[in-house]
Design a protein around this motif. Structure first.
Motif, PDB file in Angstrom:
ATOM      1  N   UNK A  53       0.946   6.165  10.573  1.00 29.42           N
ATOM      2  CA  UNK A  53      -0.349   5.879   9.943  1.00 29.42           C
ATOM      3  C   UNK A  53      -0.491   6.609   8.607  1.00 29.42           C
ATOM      4  N   UNK A  54      -1.241   5.993   7.702  1.00 31.30           N
ATOM      5  CA  UNK A  54      -1.573   6.618   6.415  1.00 31.30           C
ATOM      6  C   UNK A  54      -3.091   6.606   6.281  1.00 31.30           C
ATOM      7  N   UNK A  55      -3.639   7.759   5.933  1.00 33.06           N
ATOM      8  CA  UNK A  55      -5.083   7.942   5.753  1.00 33.06           C
ATOM      9  C   UNK A  55      -5.354   8.298   4.302  1.00 33.06           C
ATOM     10  N   UNK A  56      -6.515   7.898   3.797  1.00 30.72           N
ATOM     11  CA  UNK A  56      -6.992   8.364   2.500  1.00 30.72           C
ATOM     12  C   UNK A  56      -8.213   9.236   2.777  1.00 30.72           C
ATOM     13  N   UNK A  63     -17.326  10.482  -8.287  1.00 32.09           N
ATOM     14  CA  UNK A  63     -17.637   9.051  -8.225  1.00 32.09           C
ATOM     15  C   UNK A  63     -17.191   8.370  -6.940  1.00 32.09           C
ATOM     16  N   UNK A  64     -16.608   9.096  -6.022  1.00 31.26           N
ATOM     17  CA  UNK A  64     -16.263   8.548  -4.716  1.00 31.26           C
ATOM     18  C   UNK A  64     -14.936   7.810  -4.660  1.00 31.26           C
ATOM     19  N   UNK A  65     -14.523   7.569  -3.423  1.00 28.09           N
ATOM     20  CA  UNK A  65     -13.312   6.808  -3.117  1.00 28.09           C
ATOM     21  C   UNK A  65     -13.747   5.613  -2.274  1.00 28.09           C
ATOM     22  N   UNK A  66     -13.238   4.437  -2.609  1.00 24.25           N
ATOM     23  CA  UNK A  66     -13.639   3.202  -1.944  1.00 24.25           C
ATOM     24  C   UNK A  66     -12.420   2.517  -1.338  1.00 24.25           C
ATOM     25  N   UNK A  67     -12.590   1.998  -0.129  1.00 26.41           N
ATOM     26  CA  UNK A  67     -11.556   1.193   0.520  1.00 26.41           C
ATOM     27  C   UNK A  67     -12.177  -0.161   0.814  1.00 26.41           C
ATOM     28  N   UNK A  68     -11.599  -1.187   0.226  1.00 25.84           N
ATOM     29  CA  UNK A  68     -12.114  -2.557   0.387  1.00 25.84           C
ATOM     30  C   UNK A  68     -13.615  -2.625   0.096  1.00 25.84           C
ATOM     31  N   UNK A  69     -14.013  -2.006  -1.020  1.00 23.25           N
ATOM     32  CA  UNK A  69     -15.381  -2.017  -1.547  1.00 23.25           C
ATOM     33  C   UNK A  69     -16.384  -1.194  -0.750  1.00 23.25           C
ATOM     34  N   UNK A  74     -13.124   9.463   4.671  1.00 22.32           N
ATOM     35  CA  UNK A  74     -11.781   9.416   5.223  1.00 22.32           C
ATOM     36  C   UNK A  74     -11.611   8.065   5.906  1.00 22.32           C
ATOM     37  N   UNK A  75     -10.430   7.471   5.756  1.00 23.55           N
ATOM     38  CA  UNK A  75     -10.221   6.137   6.307  1.00 23.55           C
ATOM     39  C   UNK A  75      -8.735   5.894   6.534  1.00 23.55           C
ATOM     40  N   UNK A  76      -8.402   5.322   7.697  1.00 22.31           N
ATOM     41  CA  UNK A  76      -7.019   4.917   7.952  1.00 22.31           C
ATOM     42  C   UNK A  76      -6.760   3.622   7.198  1.00 22.31           C
ATOM     43  N   UNK A  77      -5.651   3.571   6.480  1.00 27.26           N
ATOM     44  CA  UNK A  77      -5.324   2.400   5.684  1.00 27.26           C
ATOM     45  C   UNK A  77      -4.524   1.393   6.495  1.00 27.26           C
ATOM     46  N   UNK A  78      -4.825   0.127   6.258  1.00 25.67           N
ATOM     47  CA  UNK A  78      -4.094  -0.983   6.857  1.00 25.67           C
ATOM     48  C   UNK A  78      -3.364  -1.721   5.741  1.00 25.67           C
ATOM     49  N   UNK A  79      -2.296  -2.414   6.099  1.00 26.86           N
ATOM     50  CA  UNK A  79      -1.501  -3.165   5.130  1.00 26.86           C
ATOM     51  C   UNK A  79      -2.408  -4.077   4.293  1.00 26.86           C
ATOM     52  N   UNK A  84      -9.997   2.144  -4.326  1.00 27.15           N
ATOM     53  CA  UNK A  84     -10.468   2.232  -5.710  1.00 27.15           C
ATOM     54  C   UNK A  84     -10.911   3.654  -5.994  1.00 27.15           C
ATOM     55  N   UNK A  85     -10.339   4.212  -7.058  1.00 29.54           N
ATOM     56  CA  UNK A  85     -10.795   5.510  -7.576  1.00 29.54           C
ATOM     57  C   UNK A  85     -11.006   5.325  -9.074  1.00 29.54           C
ATOM     58  N   UNK A  86     -12.224   5.554  -9.515  1.00 27.85           N
ATOM     59  CA  UNK A  86     -12.553   5.340 -10.929  1.00 27.85           C
ATOM     60  C   UNK A  86     -12.300   3.910 -11.332  1.00 27.85           C
ATOM     61  N   UNK A  87     -11.537   3.740 -12.400  1.00 25.59           N
ATOM     62  CA  UNK A  87     -11.217   2.406 -12.929  1.00 25.59           C
ATOM     63  C   UNK A  87      -9.927   1.843 -12.354  1.00 25.59           C
ATOM     64  N   UNK A  88      -9.346   2.520 -11.395  1.00 25.19           N
ATOM     65  CA  UNK A  88      -8.028   2.151 -10.883  1.00 25.19           C
ATOM     66  C   UNK A  88      -8.098   1.609  -9.457  1.00 25.19           C
ATOM     67  N   UNK A  89      -7.231   0.620  -9.195  1.00 20.65           N
ATOM     68  CA  UNK A  89      -7.085   0.060  -7.855  1.00 20.65           C
ATOM     69  C   UNK A  89      -5.685   0.398  -7.365  1.00 20.65           C
ATOM     70  N   UNK A  90      -5.619   0.784  -6.109  1.00 20.43           N
ATOM     71  CA  UNK A  90      -4.333   1.075  -5.491  1.00 20.43           C
ATOM     72  C   UNK A  90      -4.204   0.176  -4.263  1.00 20.43           C
ATOM     73  N   UNK A  91      -3.173  -0.633  -4.219  1.00 18.69           N
ATOM     74  CA  UNK A  91      -2.955  -1.537  -3.087  1.00 18.69           C
ATOM     75  C   UNK A  91      -1.966  -0.878  -2.133  1.00 18.69           C
ATOM     76  N   UNK A  92      -2.384  -0.731  -0.865  1.00 22.39           N
ATOM     77  CA  UNK A  92      -1.548  -0.106   0.153  1.00 22.39           C
ATOM     78  C   UNK A  92      -0.646  -1.147   0.792  1.00 22.39           C
ATOM     79  N   UNK A  93       0.646  -0.870   0.804  1.00 31.21           N
ATOM     80  CA  UNK A  93       1.619  -1.755   1.434  1.00 31.21           C
ATOM     81  C   UNK A  93       2.369  -0.978   2.501  1.00 31.21           C
ATOM     82  N   UNK A  94       2.302  -1.484   3.700  1.00 29.93           N
ATOM     83  CA  UNK A  94       2.975  -0.872   4.837  1.00 29.93           C
ATOM     84  C   UNK A  94       4.197  -1.726   5.147  1.00 29.93           C
ATOM     85  N   UNK A  95       5.395  -1.185   4.971  1.00 27.52           N
ATOM     86  CA  UNK A  95       6.616  -1.966   5.150  1.00 27.52           C
ATOM     87  C   UNK A  95       6.745  -2.565   6.544  1.00 27.52           C
ATOM     88  N   UNK A  96       6.280  -1.873   7.558  1.00 28.40           N
ATOM     89  CA  UNK A  96       6.384  -2.396   8.922  1.00 28.40           C
ATOM     90  C   UNK A  96       5.570  -3.678   9.032  1.00 28.40           C
TER      91      UNK A  96
END
Length: 131
Positions: A53-56, A63-69, A74-79, A84-96
């Motif tokens: 598992x990967x958590x953010x 300005x906060x941290x957002x997962x899927x808006x 704290x939040x467990x990430x799903x594939x 979103x942090x500031x003006x940046x988006x980070x897409x989480x990819x789980x190889x499994x």
């Protein structure tokens, strides 16, 4: 190996493999992922690997941290999740999950191909179209 695709309004900036147990995100140069934006705190968030598992976790950023808006502490990430942090988006990819998706897609394609090669008659019998 899980990874994050870092994107700005101008497109993809980089891909980060999540090898370490903790990956820090923020404006400060000491972070693993440096995000150059005035809307990002010096120490904004951290990605934590716990087994598969990967958590953010937000680090009390301004300005906060957002997962899927949705704003998260704290939040467990799903594939496929978008962080979103500031003006940046980070897409989480789980190889499994990505590998399972490819396997499932290939399996469905094989089934479709097998069905397409058969002709169904009103009597319920099937005949192969291959001769």
């Amino acid at each position: 190996m899980p990874r994050m695709i870092v994107m700005s309004d101008r497109g993809v900036i980089k891909q980060v493999s999540l090898r370490a147990d903790k990956t820090t995100l923020g404006r400060d140069a000491n972070n693993v992922v440096v995000v150059e934006s005035n809307r990002v705190s010096r120490s904004h968030a951290v990605l934590i690997k716990k087994g598969a598992a990967v958590w953010v976790r937000d680090l009390d950023s301004s300005n906060g941290t957002f997962v899927n808006d949705k704003r998260v502490v704290s939040c467990r990430l799903e594939h496929g999740d978008t962080v979103v942090i500031g003006d940046y988006k980070l897409r989480f990819l789980d190889d499994i999950a990505a590998n399972e998706s490819v396997t499932m897609t290939l399996g469905l394609a094989s089934m479709h191909s097998a069905l397409a090669s058969r002709r169904y008659s009103p009597t319920g019998r099937t005949e192969s179209l291959r001769r």
